[in-house]
Write an enzyme that holds these catalytic residues in place. Structure first.
Site, mmCIF file in Angstrom:
data_model
loop_
_atom_site.group_PDB
_atom_site.id
_atom_site.type_symbol
_atom_site.label_atom_id
_atom_site.label_comp_id
_atom_site.label_asym_id
_atom_site.label_seq_id
_atom_site.Cartn_x
_atom_site.Cartn_y
_atom_site.Cartn_z
ATOM 1 N N ASP A 1 0.870 -1.157 0.000
ATOM 2 C CA ASP A 1 0.000 0.000 0.000
ATOM 3 C C ASP A 1 0.922 1.227 0.000
ATOM 4 O OD1 ASP A 1 -2.362 1.638 0.478
ATOM 5 O OD2 ASP A 1 -1.670 1.772 2.549
ATOM 6 N N ASP B 1 -0.069 5.120 1.009
ATOM 7 C CA ASP B 1 -0.281 6.041 2.125
ATOM 8 C C ASP B 1 -0.323 5.276 3.446
ATOM 9 O OD1 ASP B 1 -1.157 8.753 0.678
ATOM 10 O OD2 ASP B 1 -2.139 7.079 -0.345
ATOM 11 N N ASP C 1 -1.586 -0.814 5.872
ATOM 12 C CA ASP C 1 -1.882 -0.320 7.223
ATOM 13 C C ASP C 1 -3.374 -0.151 7.475
ATOM 14 O OD1 ASP C 1 -2.212 3.171 7.308
ATOM 15 O OD2 ASP C 1 -2.023 2.027 5.459
#
Length: 231
Positions: free
Chosen positions: A8, A10, A167
């Site tokens: 991922d 961001d 996250d």
């Protein structure tokens, strides 16, 4: 090493929350509202314009002005997105370790391509990145597995030979649905989330430098699902 590690963006590779929070506060200022503390905005960075508009202006997707405000948010963010964003500590050397060991790596993000690609170039990630999948690359966004499966197909890997690091719960759900191993980047925007253990990821790391150890364990078949790293 015939393995693919997907990330991922961001909250996993890059801390873009400062620029996203600044955009949210500029919109609040336009509406005559005082700035919100950065700490109140940071946890919503993984949720993009939708999440930040909700916390900044209490605007939901069913609001009649949502489309207009979202477009305004994205334009402002596009104009300022390289001012405060940086790679998390440990990311650059970790990616170098992967490359030197022969791993292929790529990025799968819900960020729209026109925002993601320039930012990836700005942070110096483009040269080593084998594939970049944005939120509009396929017909679906995470938690749907389509973006991850697209990344695997484009790089020639079977999903069982792929690991996805993210996250957000949607990241882990997407990775699991795609048949990939999963790792929680708990140093990202989910750091204060007490429910991480319920996500049932294969691993959890608390610093980007710990990803390398997790990748090695995964590649060597040393995981038993779920098996959080004690980092």
């Amino acid at each position: 090493m015939n393995k693919l590690v997907l990330f991922d963006f961001d909250g996993t590779l890059a801390d873009s929350a400062p620029d996203l929070a600044a955009t949210a506060n500029r919109m609040r200022k336009e509406h005559g509202l005082p700035d919100l503390p950065y700490e109140a905005l940071r946890p919503y960075a993984s949720h993009g314009a939708r999440g930040l508009l909700k916390v900044a202006l209490d605007i939901n997707t069913d609001h009649p002005n949502y489309a207009q405000l979202r477009a305004q948010f994205l334009q402002d963010y596009n104009d300022h997105m390289t001012e405060l964003t940086y790679l998390f500590e440990g990311v650059a050397p970790m990616l170098k370790q992967l490359e030197q060991a022969g791993y292929t790596w790529g990025i799968v993000t819900n960020k729209l391509e026109y925002l993601a690609l320039p930012l990836i170039r700005h942070l110096g990630l483009e040269a080593g990145c084998a594939v970049t999948v944005g939120g509009d690359t396929t017909q679906h966004t995470k938690p749907h597995p389509a973006p991850l499966l697209y990344a695997a197909e484009k790089t020639g890997f079977d999903p069982k030979d792929c690991l996805y690091v993210g996250d957000d719960l949607r990241d882990i759900q997407a990775g699991q649905a795609a048949g990939m191993a999963t790792m929680i980047a708990a140093y990202g925007y989910c750091a204060q989330d007490d429910s991480l253990s319920t996500w049932q990821a294969d691993m959890t790391v608390h610093h980007a430098s710990d990803i390398w150890e997790g990748v090695q364990r995964w590649a060597n078949g040393q995981l038993s699902r779920p098996s959080p790293l004690a980092c």
